[in-house]
Design a protein around this motif. Structure first.
Motif, PDB file in Angstrom:
ATOM      1  N   PHE A 324       0.811  -1.219   0.000  1.00 29.87           N
ATOM      2  CA  PHE A 324       0.000   0.000   0.000  1.00 29.87           C
ATOM      3  C   PHE A 324       0.849   1.276   0.000  1.00 29.87           C
ATOM      4  N   PHE A 325       2.043   1.216   0.596  1.00 29.03           N
ATOM      5  CA  PHE A 325       2.845   2.446   0.586  1.00 29.03           C
ATOM      6  C   PHE A 325       3.814   2.497  -0.592  1.00 29.03           C
ATOM      7  N   ALA A 326       4.086   1.347  -1.242  1.00 27.53           N
ATOM      8  CA  ALA A 326       5.075   1.317  -2.321  1.00 27.53           C
ATOM      9  C   ALA A 326       4.750   2.293  -3.455  1.00 27.53           C
ATOM     10  N   PRO A 327       3.528   2.296  -4.015  1.00 25.74           N
ATOM     11  CA  PRO A 327       3.251   3.263  -5.099  1.00 25.74           C
ATOM     12  C   PRO A 327       3.348   4.711  -4.632  1.00 25.74           C
ATOM     13  N   PHE A 328       2.906   4.964  -3.390  1.00 28.75           N
ATOM     14  CA  PHE A 328       2.979   6.328  -2.867  1.00 28.75           C
ATOM     15  C   PHE A 328       4.435   6.756  -2.673  1.00 28.75           C
ATOM     16  N   PHE A 329       5.267   5.861  -2.134  1.00 34.19           N
ATOM     17  CA  PHE A 329       6.674   6.214  -1.942  1.00 34.19           C
ATOM     18  C   PHE A 329       7.324   6.545  -3.274  1.00 34.19           C
ATOM     19  N   MET A 330       7.014   5.761  -4.277  1.00 32.68           N
ATOM     20  CA  MET A 330       7.574   5.990  -5.609  1.00 32.68           C
ATOM     21  C   MET A 330       7.132   7.356  -6.141  1.00 32.68           C
ATOM     22  N   LEU A 331       5.852   7.669  -5.956  1.00 37.41           N
ATOM     23  CA  LEU A 331       5.333   8.955  -6.406  1.00 37.41           C
ATOM     24  C   LEU A 331       5.939  10.107  -5.611  1.00 37.41           C
ATOM     25  N   PHE A 332       6.053   9.929  -4.291  1.00 39.47           N
ATOM     26  CA  PHE A 332       6.640  10.977  -3.448  1.00 39.47           C
ATOM     27  C   PHE A 332       8.079  11.253  -3.853  1.00 39.47           C
ATOM     28  N   PHE A 333       8.837  10.184  -4.131  1.00 38.31           N
ATOM     29  CA  PHE A 333      10.227  10.348  -4.552  1.00 38.31           C
ATOM     30  C   PHE A 333      10.285  11.165  -5.832  1.00 38.31           C
ATOM     31  N   GLY A 334       9.421  10.828  -6.791  1.00 39.58           N
ATOM     32  CA  GLY A 334       9.419  11.547  -8.062  1.00 39.58           C
ATOM     33  C   GLY A 334       9.065  13.008  -7.905  1.00 39.58           C
ATOM     34  N   LEU A 335       8.094  13.310  -7.019  1.00 38.86           N
ATOM     35  CA  LEU A 335       7.696  14.700  -6.825  1.00 38.86           C
ATOM     36  C   LEU A 335       8.757  15.493  -6.069  1.00 38.86           C
TER      37      LEU A 335
END
Length: 624
Positions: A324-335
């Motif tokens: 559940f946090f993996a896609p968000f972490f990836m998105l947060f890193f990109g932003l």
């Protein structure tokens, strides 16, 4: 996903104990729970020390090869010294080599310090200095000072004689029967000659090379032996720990052990226990049991497990948050990194590590591919590549897409705010609501659906309020029927929030409703203050991405402006150097932020709202 476990309780007679332990070890599927916490034994202590010695020996070989390189000359010294010695001498020999290296390096350091002190004075003979002192009756003193500070009167008064000017300092000797009154640095020179120390350094470096040759040969010929010894020591530790994991009952005639096995392995281990006629109980874990944890995820989610482990493994009653946090972490890193050019660098670096790295590094390379790809997409969507704002460029290829870049010059402000700020808060709201859903699912899993009603009511109320008030703010008109339905949903949710947030309180029919209403008021206060603070934390995604882009554009402007007066055929070199240095600094700082702040949002905001407890102990089956 957290694998399901079964609890095993064994009762084994003292006579059968050793054979049972060996058989259980052969099965290799049972995690033994240590019942005697904090205790140790001489055998366990010896095994721990042995493991430490093997680990230190392997680390020493690895560090030595890394520091020196793998170049070596063949040497038969190891074979002569310990080739036929009993087991254990290999560790002794490596430890001797390590001690010898430290001693040799100390010798080299001392020799080089003495060489540095003596170089300005040359290769003089101390015997002649002593002879001169005896004949003149004067003491010889050595000094150094800045070249311009040397005074002629010192030569008249103390026979000061300059010997050399070295690195803008004058080195001189003075003669006197008492210490001269000279305002300069007095030097204490080593007792040997310059040539002696140079020869000492040469011999020590030769000895160090020979020592290194033996290390390289050991690493080439005996590394597998050391790794096998480390595994045996670890196996011995596990065995000795199991010996501390039982309790004697019936005056020592019977031993009690508690173990855990995967649910899928329970049938096989039960069959083996039946064959051995061992008394056991196989049951589901109780809520209060400290159950070991094994998490199993797909290839994508598994890449993010090291990030989860930096916080903690989930306990058995948690829901594994990795997926559940993996896609968000990836998105947060990109932003947070926020630049398409920097994302491309991370992507290429990840591809290289995934293809050329060691087995331990390849997974990090694959993680880098995902993070780099996300950053590249985020950077292109926000219109930033190596600090260049694409909306400000007059490139024909960009004309059709300029209005769609997610920045102030592209799609423009949303509700009067920067679009990325609004999007960051929306992303935060989605993750917080997801966390609340997981919190409800956890309560449902552990205690039953009734205990999840309060949390689910909050989620439904918030979603209904977002639709009811958010869509009209965006210019979308709701039908009157839908508005009434949303108000009805919110009203039902309020019932769940205030009357069913603590079902266990209804064991007392009089106080139960009052306790639930009081709990609902407290949760409402916490939600009103905590939710706002949590959502504001996500603005850092916008702020950090903006900061990286601004820094990159500043260095672009510096490179252009500072070299504008130079001819074009000279200008390119300093411009490239400024760009490399500037973007290197920006990239390094942005990479740190892109890891730290997504972890903070995950560990604090998401884990808090998901009621993630952590503290799990990894499932480690007892095996050889």
């Amino acid at each position: 996903m957290i694998e399901k476990m079964k609890k095993l309780t064994f009762l084994v007679t003292q006579k059968e104990y050793d054979g049972f332990i060996d058989g259980l070890r052969e099965q290799g599927v049972v995690h033994i729970q240590q019942l005697k916490q904090g205790q140790t034994s001489p055998a366990l202590q010896k095994a721990l020390e042995e493991r430490q010695r093997y680990q230190q020996a392997l680390d020493y070989l690895k560090i030595s090869l890394s520091a020196w390189g793998k170049e070596t000359q063949e040497t038969s010294t190891p074979a002569k010294e310990w080739g036929n010695n009993p087991e254990g001498s290999l560790l002794d020999h490596i430890e001797k080599l390590k001690t010898a290296e430290l001693s040799i390096r100390h010798t080299i350091d001392e020799a080089e310090k003495n060489i540095q002190k003596l170089e300005p004075w040359g290769n003089f003979d101390w015997g002649k200095i002593q002879q001169l002192q005896q004949e003149s009756g004067l003491q010889v003193y050595f000094y150094a000072c800045a070249a311009k500070s040397f005074q002629a009167e010192w030569a008249d008064k103390y026979f000061a004689t300059p010997i050399d000017e070295y690195r803008k300092r004058t080195y001189f000797m003075a003669f006197s029967d008492v210490e001269p009154d000279i305002k300069a640095e007095r030097l204490e020179l080593p007792a040997g000659s310059l040539e002696q120390y140079r020869q000492e350094a040469i011999e020590a470096k030769k000895a160090l090379q020979e020592n290194h040759d033996q290390i390289c040969q050991l690493a080439r010929l005996r590394k597998n032996e050391l790794e096998k010894g480390l595994e045996q020591a670890q196996s011995e530790i596990q065995l000795r720990q199991v010996e501390l994991s039982d309790e004697s009952i019936a005056e020592g005639a019977v031993r009690l052990l508690i173990g855990w096995t995967l649910e899928e392995k329970a049938t096989d281990i039960a069959k083996w226990l039946d064959e051995k006629q061992v008394y056991y109980e196989l049951e589901d874990p109780a809520y209060e049991d400290e159950v070991p944890v094994k998490i199993t995820n797909d290839g994508y989610t598994r890449l993010f497990e090291p990030i989860l482990r930096m916080y903690s493994l989930p306990n058995y009653r948690d829901i594994d948050p990795s997926l559940f946090f993996a896609p968000f972490f990836m998105l947060f890193f990109g932003l947070c990194l926020g630049d398409g050019g920097y994302g491309l660098i991370v992507l290429l670096g990840g591809i290289y590590l995934a293809l050329k790295g060691s087995n331990d590094i390849k997974s990090y390379g694959r993680l880098g591919i995902w993070l780099g790809l996300t950053t590249t997409i985020c950077g292109l969507l926000t219109g930033t590549v190596f600090g260049i704002d694409l909306t400000q460029q007059d490139w024909a290829i960009l004309a059709p897409v300029k209005p769609y870049f997610i920045n102030d010059n592209g799609i423009g402000p949303i509700f009067g705010y920067s679009p990325m700020m609004v999007i960051s808060v929306i992303i935060g709201l989605v993750q917080v609501l997801l966390g609340m859903v997981l919190k409800g699912c956890k309560a449902w899993k552990n205690f039953g659906f009734a205990y999840a009603i309060g949390t689910f009511s909050w989620v439904i109320a918030l979603l209904a309020a977002i639709v009811l008030f958010g869509l009209p703010a965006c210019g979308i008109t709701l039908s009157q029927g839908l508005i009434y339905a949303l108000y009805g949903i919110i009203a039902l949710s309020v019932v769940g929030i205030f009357l069913y947030n603590n079902p266990s309180a209804y064991k007392n029919p009089i106080l139960g409703p009052l306790l639930n209403i009081g709990g609902g008021v407290w949760e409402t206060y916490g939600m009103a203050t905590g939710l706002l603070g949590d959502l504001l934390s996500y603005i850092r995604l916008f702020a950090l991405g903006l900061t990286g882009g601004v820094l990159g554009s500043v260095f672009n402007a510096l490179a252009y402006d500072m070299t504008s007066s130079l001819p074009w055929f000279v200008r390119w070199l300093p411009m490239i150097l400024i760009l490399l240095a500037g973007h290197g600094i920006t990239f390094a700082l942005s990479m740190i932020s892109a890891f730290v702040h997504p972890m903070r949002l995950t560990f604090v905001e998401f884990f808090k709202n998901a009621d993630f407890s952590g503290g799990g102990k990894e499932y480690t089956p007892f095996k050889k």
